[in-house]
Design a protein around this motif. Structure first.
Motif, PDB file in Angstrom:
ATOM      1  N   ALA A   1       0.823  -1.218   0.000  1.00 11.37           N
ATOM      2  CA  ALA A   1       0.000   0.000   0.000  1.00 11.37           C
ATOM      3  C   ALA A   1       0.859   1.271   0.000  1.00 11.37           C
ATOM      4  O   ALA A   1       0.574   2.214  -0.728  1.00 11.37           O
ATOM      5  N   LYS A   2       1.878   1.288   0.826  1.00 17.93           N
ATOM      6  CA  LYS A   2       2.693   2.505   0.966  1.00 17.93           C
ATOM      7  C   LYS A   2       3.938   2.481   0.097  1.00 17.93           C
ATOM      8  O   LYS A   2       4.588   3.507  -0.069  1.00 17.93           O
ATOM      9  N   GLY A   3       4.326   1.337  -0.384  1.00 17.48           N
ATOM     10  CA  GLY A   3       5.555   1.234  -1.162  1.00 17.48           C
ATOM     11  C   GLY A   3       6.667   0.669  -0.311  1.00 17.48           C
ATOM     12  O   GLY A   3       6.638   0.718   0.917  1.00 17.48           O
ATOM     13  N   TRP A   4       7.644   0.114  -0.992  1.00  9.76           N
ATOM     14  CA  TRP A   4       8.732  -0.551  -0.284  1.00  9.76           C
ATOM     15  C   TRP A   4       9.634   0.417   0.467  1.00  9.76           C
ATOM     16  O   TRP A   4      10.148   0.091   1.528  1.00  9.76           O
ATOM     17  N   ALA A   5       9.823   1.599  -0.057  1.00 15.46           N
ATOM     18  CA  ALA A   5      10.714   2.549   0.621  1.00 15.46           C
ATOM     19  C   ALA A   5      10.143   2.950   1.982  1.00 15.46           C
ATOM     20  O   ALA A   5      10.850   2.941   2.996  1.00 15.46           O
ATOM     21  N   ALA A   6       8.862   3.271   2.008  1.00 14.92           N
ATOM     22  CA  ALA A   6       8.237   3.671   3.275  1.00 14.92           C
ATOM     23  C   ALA A   6       8.187   2.505   4.255  1.00 14.92           C
ATOM     24  O   ALA A   6       8.411   2.681   5.463  1.00 14.92           O
ATOM     25  N   SER A   7       7.928   1.286   3.754  1.00 17.23           N
ATOM     26  CA  SER A   7       7.850   0.148   4.666  1.00 17.23           C
ATOM     27  C   SER A   7       9.234  -0.209   5.218  1.00 17.23           C
ATOM     28  O   SER A   7       9.353  -0.608   6.379  1.00 17.23           O
ATOM     29  N   LEU A   8      10.262  -0.061   4.422  1.00 18.26           N
ATOM     30  CA  LEU A   8      11.618  -0.315   4.930  1.00 18.26           C
ATOM     31  C   LEU A   8      12.009   0.701   5.999  1.00 18.26           C
ATOM     32  O   LEU A   8      12.669   0.366   6.984  1.00 18.26           O
ATOM     33  N   GLN A   9      11.606   1.957   5.808  1.00 16.00           N
ATOM     34  CA  GLN A   9      11.907   2.973   6.810  1.00 16.00           C
ATOM     35  C   GLN A   9      11.150   2.706   8.105  1.00 16.00           C
ATOM     36  O   GLN A   9      11.673   2.879   9.200  1.00 16.00           O
ATOM     37  N   MET A  10       9.902   2.258   8.001  1.00 14.63           N
ATOM     38  CA  MET A  10       9.127   1.943   9.186  1.00 14.63           C
ATOM     39  C   MET A  10       9.726   0.732   9.904  1.00 14.63           C
ATOM     40  O   MET A  10       9.813   0.711  11.133  1.00 14.63           O
ATOM     41  N   ALA A  11      10.167  -0.266   9.140  1.00 10.42           N
ATOM     42  CA  ALA A  11      10.804  -1.439   9.740  1.00 10.42           C
ATOM     43  C   ALA A  11      12.105  -1.046  10.433  1.00 10.42           C
ATOM     44  O   ALA A  11      12.428  -1.562  11.517  1.00 10.42           O
ATOM     45  N   ALA A  12      12.854  -0.120   9.843  1.00  9.89           N
ATOM     46  CA  ALA A  12      14.092   0.344  10.471  1.00  9.89           C
ATOM     47  C   ALA A  12      13.790   1.014  11.807  1.00  9.89           C
ATOM     48  O   ALA A  12      14.516   0.818  12.793  1.00  9.89           O
ATOM     49  N   GLY A  13      12.729   1.809  11.862  1.00  8.67           N
ATOM     50  CA  GLY A  13      12.337   2.427  13.129  1.00  8.67           C
ATOM     51  C   GLY A  13      11.964   1.393  14.169  1.00  8.67           C
ATOM     52  O   GLY A  13      12.303   1.520  15.355  1.00  8.67           O
ATOM     53  N   GLY A  14      11.260   0.344  13.751  1.00  9.36           N
ATOM     54  CA  GLY A  14      10.898  -0.723  14.680  1.00  9.36           C
ATOM     55  C   GLY A  14      12.115  -1.454  15.208  1.00  9.36           C
ATOM     56  O   GLY A  14      12.219  -1.740  16.409  1.00  9.36           O
ATOM     57  N   PHE A  15      13.050  -1.789  14.309  1.00  4.44           N
ATOM     58  CA  PHE A  15      14.269  -2.458  14.756  1.00  4.44           C
ATOM     59  C   PHE A  15      15.103  -1.548  15.656  1.00  4.44           C
ATOM     60  O   PHE A  15      15.766  -2.021  16.575  1.00  4.44           O
ATOM     61  N   LEU A  16      15.057  -0.258  15.409  1.00  2.00           N
ATOM     62  CA  LEU A  16      15.770   0.690  16.267  1.00  2.00           C
ATOM     63  C   LEU A  16      15.203   0.669  17.678  1.00  2.00           C
ATOM     64  O   LEU A  16      15.950   0.661  18.663  1.00  2.00           O
ATOM     65  N   LEU A  17      13.883   0.667  17.799  1.00  5.15           N
ATOM     66  CA  LEU A  17      13.263   0.614  19.126  1.00  5.15           C
ATOM     67  C   LEU A  17      13.584  -0.697  19.838  1.00  5.15           C
ATOM     68  O   LEU A  17      13.890  -0.705  21.041  1.00  5.15           O
ATOM     69  N   MET A  18      13.527  -1.808  19.106  1.00  3.68           N
ATOM     70  CA  MET A  18      13.838  -3.099  19.730  1.00  3.68           C
ATOM     71  C   MET A  18      15.307  -3.163  20.155  1.00  3.68           C
ATOM     72  O   MET A  18      15.630  -3.673  21.233  1.00  3.68           O
ATOM     73  N   GLY A  19      16.196  -2.639  19.329  1.00  2.72           N
ATOM     74  CA  GLY A  19      17.624  -2.635  19.679  1.00  2.72           C
ATOM     75  C   GLY A  19      17.917  -1.763  20.882  1.00  2.72           C
ATOM     76  O   GLY A  19      18.720  -2.118  21.746  1.00  2.72           O
ATOM     77  N   ALA A  20      17.265  -0.607  20.942  1.00  3.69           N
ATOM     78  CA  ALA A  20      17.475   0.291  22.085  1.00  3.69           C
ATOM     79  C   ALA A  20      16.999  -0.361  23.371  1.00  3.69           C
ATOM     80  O   ALA A  20      17.617  -0.196  24.433  1.00  3.69           O
ATOM     81  N   SER A  21      15.917  -1.115  23.290  1.00  2.00           N
ATOM     82  CA  SER A  21      15.438  -1.829  24.477  1.00  2.00           C
ATOM     83  C   SER A  21      16.385  -2.956  24.852  1.00  2.00           C
ATOM     84  O   SER A  21      16.633  -3.212  26.032  1.00  2.00           O
ATOM     85  N   ALA A  22      16.904  -3.650  23.864  1.00  7.72           N
ATOM     86  CA  ALA A  22      17.756  -4.805  24.128  1.00  7.72           C
ATOM     87  C   ALA A  22      19.071  -4.424  24.796  1.00  7.72           C
ATOM     88  O   ALA A  22      19.563  -5.150  25.660  1.00  7.72           O
ATOM     89  N   ILE A  23      19.658  -3.296  24.404  1.00  6.78           N
ATOM     90  CA  ILE A  23      20.960  -2.945  24.992  1.00  6.78           C
ATOM     91  C   ILE A  23      20.832  -2.046  26.217  1.00  6.78           C
ATOM     92  O   ILE A  23      21.832  -1.689  26.822  1.00  6.78           O
ATOM     93  N   GLY A  24      19.624  -1.676  26.571  1.00  2.00           N
ATOM     94  CA  GLY A  24      19.426  -0.936  27.812  1.00  2.00           C
ATOM     95  C   GLY A  24      19.382   0.565  27.685  1.00  2.00           C
ATOM     96  O   GLY A  24      19.408   1.271  28.697  1.00  2.00           O
ATOM     97  N   ILE A  25      19.340   1.092  26.487  1.00  2.00           N
ATOM     98  CA  ILE A  25      19.272   2.548  26.325  1.00  2.00           C
ATOM     99  C   ILE A  25      17.965   3.090  26.887  1.00  2.00           C
ATOM    100  O   ILE A  25      17.944   4.134  27.540  1.00  2.00           O
ATOM    101  N   VAL A  26      16.887   2.360  26.671  1.00  2.00           N
ATOM    102  CA  VAL A  26      15.585   2.822  27.162  1.00  2.00           C
ATOM    103  C   VAL A  26      15.604   2.887  28.682  1.00  2.00           C
ATOM    104  O   VAL A  26      15.132   3.858  29.285  1.00  2.00           O
ATOM    105  N   GLY A  27      16.162   1.850  29.336  1.00  2.00           N
ATOM    106  CA  GLY A  27      16.258   1.857  30.799  1.00  2.00           C
ATOM    107  C   GLY A  27      17.109   3.005  31.308  1.00  2.00           C
ATOM    108  O   GLY A  27      16.788   3.616  32.331  1.00  2.00           O
TER     109      GLY A  27
END
Length: 140
Positions: free
Chosen positions: A27-53
């Motif tokens: 629906a949105k195109g591959w470029a927009a979906s890849l950017q959204m996926a990158a944001g999701g992986f960024l949030l998961m990575g920040a949680s995993a290494i303790g930046i959020v804490g």
């Protein structure tokens, strides 16, 4: 304990963004979906290494806010000191007969052409204009 719950929530939000990006790829195109996926992986990575804490610990810590207040006070004091500082006219400039800093609102009368400056003209009117501009700005 509270920071662990926030880290899990941020990681779940990141996973949700990745899943949503895969579903919305057409629906949105591959470029927009890849950017959204990158944001999701960024949030998961920040949680995993303790930046959020770490960030939650800083935001909820009263001692950290005292430190932020001290840094703000230091910045204000430094800025006030810079504003109150008065430039000192050099004694050698006054002894030679040059004027000190012009009063606020004064208009520059232009370059003072001495005998030495008049002799340095090259004969080319364009270069003479450039030299006059440079002299007016104090560059010789």
């Amino acid at each position: 304990m509270f920071t662990d719950a926030i880290e899990i929530a941020v990681a779940a939000l990141g996973l949700g963004l990745v899943v949503l990006s895969v579903r919305q790829a057409r629906a949105k195109g591959w470029a927009a979906s890849l950017q959204m996926a990158a944001g999701g992986f960024l949030l998961m990575g920040a949680s995993a290494i303790g930046i959020v804490g770490f960030v939650v610990g800083l935001v909820l810590s009263p001692m950290a806010w005292v430190g932020v207040g001290m840094l703000a006070a230091a910045g204000l004091l430094f800025a006030a000191g810079q504003k109150l500082e008065v430039p000192k006219a050099s004694a050698t400039a006054d002894a030679v007969g040059e004027a000190g800093p012009a009063p606020k609102g004064a208009v520059d009368a232009g370059p003072r052409r001495g005998r030495k400056q008049q002799q340095s003209s090259t004969g080319d009117p364009e270069l003479d204009d450039i030299e006059a501009i440079l002299r007016r700005h104090g560059i010789q």
